[in-house]
Design a protein around this motif. Structure first.
Motif, short mmCIF file in Angstrom:
data_model
loop_
_atom_site.label_atom_id
_atom_site.label_comp_id
_atom_site.label_asym_id
_atom_site.label_seq_id
_atom_site.Cartn_x
_atom_site.Cartn_y
_atom_site.Cartn_z
N ARG A 211 -11.81 7.59 1.98
CA ARG A 211 -12.53 6.91 2.49
C ARG A 211 -11.25 7.51 3.70
O ARG A 211 -12.27 7.10 4.98
N TYR B 177 -13.84 10.60 10.78
CA TYR B 177 -15.04 11.22 10.64
C TYR B 177 -16.05 10.06 11.60
O TYR B 177 -16.09 10.14 12.97
N ARG B 178 -15.45 9.10 11.93
CA ARG B 178 -16.80 8.14 12.17
C ARG B 178 -15.92 7.37 13.38
O ARG B 178 -16.31 7.23 14.65
N LEU C 193 -13.57 9.69 5.56
CA LEU C 193 -15.10 9.40 5.74
C LEU C 193 -14.56 8.56 7.95
O LEU C 193 -15.54 8.66 8.66
#
Length: 306
Positions: A239, A245-246, A242
């Motif tokens: 998580r 990355y965002r 992710l």
């Protein structure tokens, strides 16, 4: 547009461009932010300002030791005229929720936020209620050494895309704060704002920012290094990768680029990862400072893509 919004928030939180930018990155990433600092440095003002410039519904929830999950989610009330129960929605049903002093309540109550932060929905008494978009939590917490605080568990910390501090202002900035309050609160000032629909559109555009394979590998090299570092008892989760990355996509978008560069990763590594790792030999005091030091070591030892 984003530069002007940063400038507008700068009218409320003087001399603190970095936490302002990090909060905007979290919003564009559809994530949540944790502000950790001593009382009275502007955490609440920043949260109110964010809601104001995005024309969002805003609610503030003061966390206390005796708070219950139903105080956040809502509860059913018996209606004598119909002899039925009606669910009364709690303050979590909003666009921007300020969870003030979140670590002053028990872990049981803190956990009431988990489903909402992860899935943008609330389950209460066997019924699931969807939250309207955007949904954004700005939580504040006092330093661990403060009286009457409960440390946030790792699964709660992992829901925050960014954790940062505000810090005391420089003397000249603080002097300007005193002068500017002669006309009233800085939050009373007219601020340029954009519609909630514009925010949702920017969140969509962030997802279209391009990420090269070399950037994926660089990000994952850093993530894996946290899992194998001898000074860390627990590295970051998938998580976290992710959201890392965002957040990098959001920073690139704010810089006016449609692609991520290695510097985006470097700038965000500490605010995105440091609150998620657990250091060996540290329980509470000194944990965050040590975590930041370890992340810096990882960045220095990780090869940067050309």
């Amino acid at each position: 547009m984003l530069e002007s919004l940063e400038a507008e928030l700068g009218k409320i939180l003087l001399g603190k461009p970095e936490p302002i930018r990090l909060v905007l990155i979290a919003m564009l990433s559809e994530g949540h932010v944790l502000l950790e600092d001593v009382p009275g440095v502007g955490k609440t003002s920043l949260a109110k300002g964010v809601a104001k410039i995005f024309d969002c519904d805003f609610k503030r929830l003061q966390f206390t030791p005796d708070m219950l999950p139903s105080d956040i989610l809502g509860s059913s009330v018996f209606l004598s005229n119909t002899s039925e129960f009606e669910f009364r929605k709690g303050p979590i049903f909003t666009n921007v929720l300020l969870a003030d002093e979140i670590n002053r309540t028990t872990p049981r109550t803190q956990s009431a936020l988990l489903e909402a932060m992860e899935e943008h929905q609330v389950s209460a008494e066997g019924v699931t209620y969807k939250l309207e978009k955007p949904f954004f939590v700005i939580a504040t917490q006092n330093p661990f050494e403060s009286e009457g605080t409960y440390p946030l568990p790792e699964n709660q910390l992992d829901r925050f895309i960014i954790c940062t501090e505000i810090g005391y202002p420089q003397r000249e900035v603080e002097k300007n704060v005193l002068k500017s309050h002669r006309a009233g609160s800085l939050l009373d000032a007219d601020l340029q704002s954009i519609s909630t629909d514009s925010l949702l559109e920017m969140q969509r555009q962030v997802r279209e920012v391009q990420v090269d394979d070399s950037i994926y590998d660089y990000l994952l090299d850093i993530v894996e290094a946290t899992r194998n570092h001898e000074q860390l008892r627990m590295g970051v989760s998938t998580r976290a990768a992710l959201t890392f990355y965002r957040a990098a996509q959001s920073l690139a978008f704010m810089e006016g680029r449609d692609y991520v560069i290695p510097d985006d990763i470097k700038q965000l590594a500490i605010p995105v990862l440091a609150h998620r790792v657990v250091c060996r030999g540290f329980v509470r005091e000194g944990q965050r400072d040590k975590a930041k030091e370890v992340i810096r070591q990882i960045l220095e030892s990780t090869s940067t893509p050309a």
